[in-house]
Design a protein around this motif. Structure first.
Motif, PDB file in Angstrom:
ATOM      1  N   TRP A 161       0.842  -1.200   0.000  1.00  3.98           N
ATOM      2  CA  TRP A 161       0.000   0.000   0.000  1.00  3.98           C
ATOM      3  C   TRP A 161       0.877   1.250   0.000  1.00  3.98           C
ATOM      4  N   LEU A 162       1.927   1.268   0.803  1.00  4.70           N
ATOM      5  CA  LEU A 162       2.834   2.417   0.828  1.00  4.70           C
ATOM      6  C   LEU A 162       3.501   2.621  -0.527  1.00  4.70           C
ATOM      7  N   GLU A 163       3.883   1.533  -1.177  1.00  3.70           N
ATOM      8  CA  GLU A 163       4.510   1.645  -2.499  1.00  3.70           C
ATOM      9  C   GLU A 163       3.541   2.221  -3.514  1.00  3.70           C
ATOM     10  N   GLU A 164       2.278   1.799  -3.434  1.00  4.58           N
ATOM     11  CA  GLU A 164       1.268   2.308  -4.365  1.00  4.58           C
ATOM     12  C   GLU A 164       0.973   3.793  -4.130  1.00  4.58           C
ATOM     13  N   LYS A 165       1.019   4.220  -2.877  1.00  3.65           N
ATOM     14  CA  LYS A 165       0.649   5.599  -2.520  1.00  3.65           C
ATOM     15  C   LYS A 165       1.860   6.522  -2.392  1.00  3.65           C
ATOM     16  N   ARG A 166       3.002   6.054  -2.751  1.00  8.13           N
ATOM     17  CA  ARG A 166       4.238   6.795  -2.497  1.00  8.13           C
ATOM     18  C   ARG A 166       4.174   8.242  -3.000  1.00  8.13           C
ATOM     19  N   GLY A 167       3.593   8.452  -4.162  1.00  7.19           N
ATOM     20  CA  GLY A 167       3.574   9.787  -4.760  1.00  7.19           C
ATOM     21  C   GLY A 167       2.738  10.796  -4.015  1.00  7.19           C
ATOM     22  N   THR A 168       1.806  10.352  -3.183  1.00  4.03           N
ATOM     23  CA  THR A 168       0.928  11.278  -2.461  1.00  4.03           C
ATOM     24  C   THR A 168       1.333  11.457  -0.997  1.00  4.03           C
ATOM     25  N   LEU A 169       2.249  10.643  -0.529  1.00  2.00           N
ATOM     26  CA  LEU A 169       2.644  10.703   0.879  1.00  2.00           C
ATOM     27  C   LEU A 169       3.538  11.905   1.151  1.00  2.00           C
ATOM     28  N   ALA A 170       3.426  12.460   2.354  1.00  3.64           N
ATOM     29  CA  ALA A 170       4.309  13.553   2.768  1.00  3.64           C
ATOM     30  C   ALA A 170       5.687  13.030   3.140  1.00  3.64           C
ATOM     31  N   GLY A 171       5.772  11.763   3.487  1.00  2.00           N
ATOM     32  CA  GLY A 171       7.055  11.170   3.839  1.00  2.00           C
ATOM     33  C   GLY A 171       6.851   9.884   4.624  1.00  2.00           C
ATOM     34  N   VAL A 172       7.934   9.140   4.787  1.00  4.80           N
ATOM     35  CA  VAL A 172       7.896   7.878   5.536  1.00  4.80           C
ATOM     36  C   VAL A 172       9.123   7.830   6.440  1.00  4.80           C
ATOM     37  N   ALA A 182      11.246  -7.319  10.229  1.00  2.00           N
ATOM     38  CA  ALA A 182      12.125  -6.154  10.287  1.00  2.00           C
ATOM     39  C   ALA A 182      13.287  -6.211   9.313  1.00  2.00           C
ATOM     40  N   VAL A 183      13.855  -7.389   9.085  1.00  5.22           N
ATOM     41  CA  VAL A 183      15.049  -7.484   8.235  1.00  5.22           C
ATOM     42  C   VAL A 183      14.677  -7.664   6.766  1.00  5.22           C
ATOM     43  N   ARG A 184      13.861  -8.661   6.474  1.00  3.42           N
ATOM     44  CA  ARG A 184      13.536  -8.971   5.075  1.00  3.42           C
ATOM     45  C   ARG A 184      12.841  -7.828   4.343  1.00  3.42           C
ATOM     46  N   PRO A 185      11.921  -7.075   4.986  1.00  2.93           N
ATOM     47  CA  PRO A 185      11.260  -5.978   4.247  1.00  2.93           C
ATOM     48  C   PRO A 185      12.145  -4.754   4.040  1.00  2.93           C
ATOM     49  N   LEU A 186      13.298  -4.672   4.716  1.00  2.00           N
ATOM     50  CA  LEU A 186      14.036  -3.411   4.775  1.00  2.00           C
ATOM     51  C   LEU A 186      14.508  -2.884   3.417  1.00  2.00           C
ATOM     52  N   PRO A 187      15.006  -3.706   2.497  1.00  2.00           N
ATOM     53  CA  PRO A 187      15.398  -3.137   1.192  1.00  2.00           C
ATOM     54  C   PRO A 187      14.253  -2.421   0.479  1.00  2.00           C
ATOM     55  N   ARG A 188      13.045  -2.954   0.546  1.00  2.00           N
ATOM     56  CA  ARG A 188      11.901  -2.272  -0.062  1.00  2.00           C
ATOM     57  C   ARG A 188      11.497  -1.056   0.759  1.00  2.00           C
ATOM     58  N   VAL A 189      11.547  -1.176   2.086  1.00  2.00           N
ATOM     59  CA  VAL A 189      11.222  -0.046   2.948  1.00  2.00           C
ATOM     60  C   VAL A 189      12.167   1.122   2.679  1.00  2.00           C
ATOM     61  N   ASN A 190      13.441   0.809   2.479  1.00  2.00           N
ATOM     62  CA  ASN A 190      14.434   1.869   2.269  1.00  2.00           C
ATOM     63  C   ASN A 190      14.121   2.739   1.054  1.00  2.00           C
ATOM     64  N   ARG A 191      13.509   2.144   0.036  1.00  2.00           N
ATOM     65  CA  ARG A 191      13.183   2.915  -1.167  1.00  2.00           C
ATOM     66  C   ARG A 191      12.077   3.939  -0.913  1.00  2.00           C
ATOM     67  N   LEU A 192      11.386   3.800   0.211  1.00  2.00           N
ATOM     68  CA  LEU A 192      10.307   4.717   0.564  1.00  2.00           C
ATOM     69  C   LEU A 192      10.721   5.765   1.588  1.00  2.00           C
ATOM     70  N   LEU A 193      11.792   5.490   2.314  1.00  2.00           N
ATOM     71  CA  LEU A 193      12.098   6.274   3.503  1.00  2.00           C
ATOM     72  C   LEU A 193      12.598   7.678   3.176  1.00  2.00           C
ATOM     73  N   THR A 194      12.079   8.625   3.941  1.00  2.00           N
ATOM     74  CA  THR A 194      12.604   9.992   3.935  1.00  2.00           C
ATOM     75  C   THR A 194      13.306  10.316   5.254  1.00  2.00           C
ATOM     76  N   HIS A 195      13.032   9.529   6.303  1.00  2.52           N
ATOM     77  CA  HIS A 195      13.601   9.750   7.618  1.00  2.52           C
ATOM     78  C   HIS A 195      13.925   8.412   8.276  1.00  2.52           C
ATOM     79  N   VAL A 196      14.998   8.387   9.070  1.00  2.00           N
ATOM     80  CA  VAL A 196      15.301   7.264   9.953  1.00  2.00           C
ATOM     81  C   VAL A 196      15.534   7.823  11.345  1.00  2.00           C
ATOM     82  N   TRP A 197      14.865   7.245  12.317  1.00  2.00           N
ATOM     83  CA  TRP A 197      14.997   7.668  13.709  1.00  2.00           C
ATOM     84  C   TRP A 197      15.422   6.482  14.565  1.00  2.00           C
TER      85      TRP A 197
END
Length: 368
Positions: free
Chosen positions: A91-102, A131-146
């Motif tokens: 869902w995040l990948e599909e909506k990436r263009g409208t999101l303010a950030g991840v 947490a580990v396996r999804p991270l490469p795809r998650v990284n393509r969406l991320l604007t922030h890491v905390w």
């Protein structure tokens, strides 16, 4: 074997923001979505109080299995708290263009836990899956890491990617009523509340607790343990009439228990190691809620918000036994240590800003 663990540790993916930064370094968002294995301590310690400060900004919290289809993604800022499952990631990948950030928030050195020898294999497999396996795809969406600490940020940092620190922000300790029933007549209740991830700390405490229990007939002990650890505690030869071994509770059950069932002494050992080096001092929050006098390991983690009157000691059996003796035998010292940790929560709140780094929230048009 340790060499192999170190190699795997270096090879596991780290969170890194790939989204283009804003020119002014700050993103504008109109609503907030928090994805979390809800409820859990990470949400409670780091995100809950901050979300409460947003006023009229809509805040949506979803568990990992909850559908997201009905959420308006326009101007939505998303926080992934440690874990995510495939449907929400799609869902995040599909909506990436409208999101303010991840943003991705993490409060553990997950690669260290996965490659270490303390956590159980079911827990490691859950970390790998969520947490580990999804991270490469998650990284393509991320604007922030905390991350929760500077040490964890250093452990997870890669090249020039920025990692911001989101320290724990507990609820105001002043809102918790103090229990005044420590009159010295009732049995002294000592607890160690930790999961199986802290196997070394359990093993460190076993002979110490046994010796303390043999010395102090009025001392009762409660420990959270399951499986092999619970069996090892049961084999220590400690008086079973004065010992309670409890299987780890769900987070809501643990909050309820520690809110209504207080303790006199809480043990908080933290041994040196890669995983522990990145931990924050959230154990203070649990101990304050228990209204207990704490014994802390002397280490950088617990030094952060230390208050005069607390007990911070080296990780030797003699020092721990002496500290337990002191608190069991001196009610005034026990109350002083209890109050000091309560004040440390106030210091923790002062050290933490209530905002989310790099985001400016603005109400929806026409709101208010």
């Amino acid at each position: 074997m340790q060499v192999l663990r170190d190699i795997v540790y270096q090879l596991l993916p780290r969170p890194r923001p790939s989204g283009a930064p804003m020119e002014d370094g700050e993103r504008v968002a109109r609503r907030l979505l928090i994805l979390s294995r809800h409820p859990n301590p990470s949400f409670s310690y780091y995100l809950d109080e901050r979300a409460k400060t947003l006023g009229d900004i809509p805040v949506i919290t979803k568990g990992l299995d909850d559908p997201l289809d009905a959420i308006d993604s326009d101007g939505l800022f998303v926080i992934i708290c440690r874990y995510i499952k495939q449907p929400q990631l799609r869902w995040l990948e599909e909506k990436r263009g409208t999101l303010a950030g991840v943003a991705y928030f993490v409060d553990d050195d997950i690669p260290a836990v996965v490659t270490g020898n303390e956590a159980s294999w079911p827990y490691k497999l859950r970390l790998i899956k969520l947490a580990v396996r999804p991270l490469p795809r998650v990284n393509r969406l991320l604007t922030h890491v905390w991350t929760s600490t500077e040490t964890l940020a250093s452990a997870l940092s890669m090249r020039s990617h920025r990692i911001d620190i989101l320290p724990p922000l507990p609820a105001d300790a002043a809102d918790v009523a103090i229990n005044g029933k420590d009159d010295g007549a009732a049995p002294t209740r000592m607890v160690y509340h930790a999961t199986g991830v802290h196997r070394r700390e359990h093993e460190f405490l076993m002979p110490i607790v046994k010796a303390a229990m043999e010395k102090h007939g009025n001392l009762h002990f409660e420990v959270f343990a399951a499986g092999p650890l619970a069996r090892r505690w049961a084999r220590q030869g400690i008086d079973p009439a004065r010992t309670t071994i409890i299987a780890p509770l769900s987070w809501p059950a643990y909050l309820a228990k520690t809110t209504h069932h207080h303790a006199d002494i809480a043990l908080a050992p933290l041994l040196s190691g890669k995983t522990n080096a990145s931990r924050s001092d959230t154990k203070r929050i649990d101990i304050s809620r228990l209204q207990a006098a704490a014994i802390f390991s002397q280490c950088q983690t617990f030094e952060r918000c230390a208050i005069a009157g607390e007990l911070h000691i080296g990780n030797t059996a003699n020092e721990w036994l002496a500290a337990i003796d002191l608190l069991v035998g001196d009610r005034a010292r026990r109350l002083s240590a209890r109050d000091a940790t309560r004040h440390s929560i106030e210091r923790m709140r002062r050290h933490a800003t209530p905002t989310f780094p790099g985001i400016r929230f603005e109400p929806l048009s026409g709101a208010g």
